[in-house]
Design an enzyme around this catalytic site. Sequence first.
Site, PDB file in Angstrom:
ATOM      1  N   HIS A  75      32.534  24.391  26.344  1.00 28.13           N
ATOM      2  CA  HIS A  75      32.450  25.079  25.063  1.00 28.13           C
ATOM      3  C   HIS A  75      31.214  25.970  25.156  1.00 28.13           C
ATOM      4  O   HIS A  75      30.292  25.672  25.934  1.00 28.13           O
ATOM      5  CB  HIS A  75      32.284  24.082  23.904  1.00 28.13           C
ATOM      6  CG  HIS A  75      33.527  23.277  23.674  1.00 28.13           C
ATOM      7  ND1 HIS A  75      33.606  21.930  23.923  1.00 28.13           N
ATOM      8  CD2 HIS A  75      34.749  23.644  23.221  1.00 28.13           C
ATOM      9  CE1 HIS A  75      34.818  21.502  23.652  1.00 28.13           C
ATOM     10  NE2 HIS A  75      35.540  22.516  23.225  1.00 28.13           N
ATOM     11  N   ASP A  91      28.222  23.963  24.852  1.00 27.82           N
ATOM     12  CA  ASP A  91      27.935  23.031  25.954  1.00 27.82           C
ATOM     13  C   ASP A  91      26.999  23.746  26.926  1.00 27.82           C
ATOM     14  O   ASP A  91      26.109  23.135  27.515  1.00 27.82           O
ATOM     15  CB  ASP A  91      29.212  22.644  26.734  1.00 27.82           C
ATOM     16  CG  ASP A  91      30.184  21.803  25.913  1.00 27.82           C
ATOM     17  OD1 ASP A  91      29.718  20.940  25.139  1.00 27.82           O
ATOM     18  OD2 ASP A  91      31.411  22.011  26.066  1.00 27.82           O
TER      19      ASP A  91
HETATM   20  C1  XUL Z   1      40.983  19.333  20.832  1.00 26.91           C
HETATM   21  C2  XUL Z   1      40.894  19.774  22.200  1.00 26.91           C
HETATM   22  C3  XUL Z   1      39.669  20.552  22.574  1.00 26.91           C
HETATM   23  C4  XUL Z   1      39.947  21.750  23.391  1.00 26.91           C
HETATM   24  C5  XUL Z   1      38.765  22.590  23.772  1.00 26.91           C
HETATM   25  O1  XUL Z   1      42.059  18.553  20.568  1.00 26.91           O
HETATM   26  O2  XUL Z   1      41.748  19.474  23.000  1.00 26.91           O
HETATM   27  O3  XUL Z   1      38.778  19.721  23.272  1.00 26.91           O
HETATM   28  O4  XUL Z   1      40.554  21.357  24.569  1.00 26.91           O
HETATM   29  O5  XUL Z   1      38.173  23.209  22.702  1.00 26.91           O
END
Ligand code: XUL
Length: 344
Positions: A49, A52
Amino acid sequence: MAGKYRFTFGPWNIHSGADPFGPTVREEFSYDEKLTFYKKLGFDGVQFHDDDAVPQLDQHSAKQMTDKAQAVKKQLDDHGLAAEFVAPRLWEDPRTIDGGYTSNDPECRKYAIERSKKAIDIANVLDTNLMVLWLAREGTYIREAKDSKQAVDFLVEAIDAMLTHDPDIRLAIEPKPNEPMDQAFIPTTGHAVGLAYLCSDPARVGINIESAHAILAGLDPSDEMGYALAHKKLWTVHLNDQNGLKFDEDKTFGSVDLRRAFNQVRILEKYDYGQNGEFVGLDIKAMRTQKKEVSSKHLANSREIFFHLLDLVRSLDENKVEALINQRDYEELDMLIISHLMGK
Ligand code: XUL
Ligand code: MN
């Protein structure tokens, strides 16, 4: 064989076990400690992210953000790891309470787009041109709260702004039908592909299929993969498992339904997934009951299960499969697959 598939996970997949009903149950590993796990567990890349990579992103100047991202890139290089993608985290800030791109408040929509552009800038520094868009709060708790036609227009507007911001960026939409919302605007692969074709450069809008999300939509993950593959849009996957229609469980790949997992590996293998640099991403959470020192087993285990299933895919007698299809004897085909999975 292992060389053909390269695996990734996100730092959030090693976690301290909090859930909506209880606090953390084990101490969190630091980000630096987590990085040391990747190679040991057999992984080649990191999913990020934006925050992150650059914590407290919104409090930094552009220069501070770039400096921090450069330090992350150096650390990745030192560990021999690649960044697979960056995803903007648009579900924690007060300005995303009512959604990001589809918020009813124009200032909040603007924030979501600006934040996404920052995530793209971070991706550039980390040397990846892939951004994942999990559209967390782009939906409703009650149907009357938002206009579902207008929501699609807003999503197109936001995606077009990202495509314009960086002519090389590719966006992989990660559909999910619910949680945290009651109804998501882009619940399935078909919705995401349809959205891609409304955008200014459809060739740069693809899909990230998460097994659990497809199951929550009542769909078979391998069929969703087939649909995305037919559109040349399967750019990454989040393999995991899910026991029926409940909260998003993010279980170990294959741990609920081996046959369903087998069919995911089978379609990936059949259509040379990975040939264009795609990674096999996992999005898996350890059980809350795991103690800290064994709280990364779910990742190594999922990868190992993938390879066991790959062996089964490769040793399946495809001539027999074809003969039974030609005879339309699907009862016998069913038995062939079950026997094969049982090692008989
Ligand atoms: C939520 C999910 C997230 C995404 C990344 O359900 O899967 O972790 O993969 O933002
Ligand atoms: Mn995911």
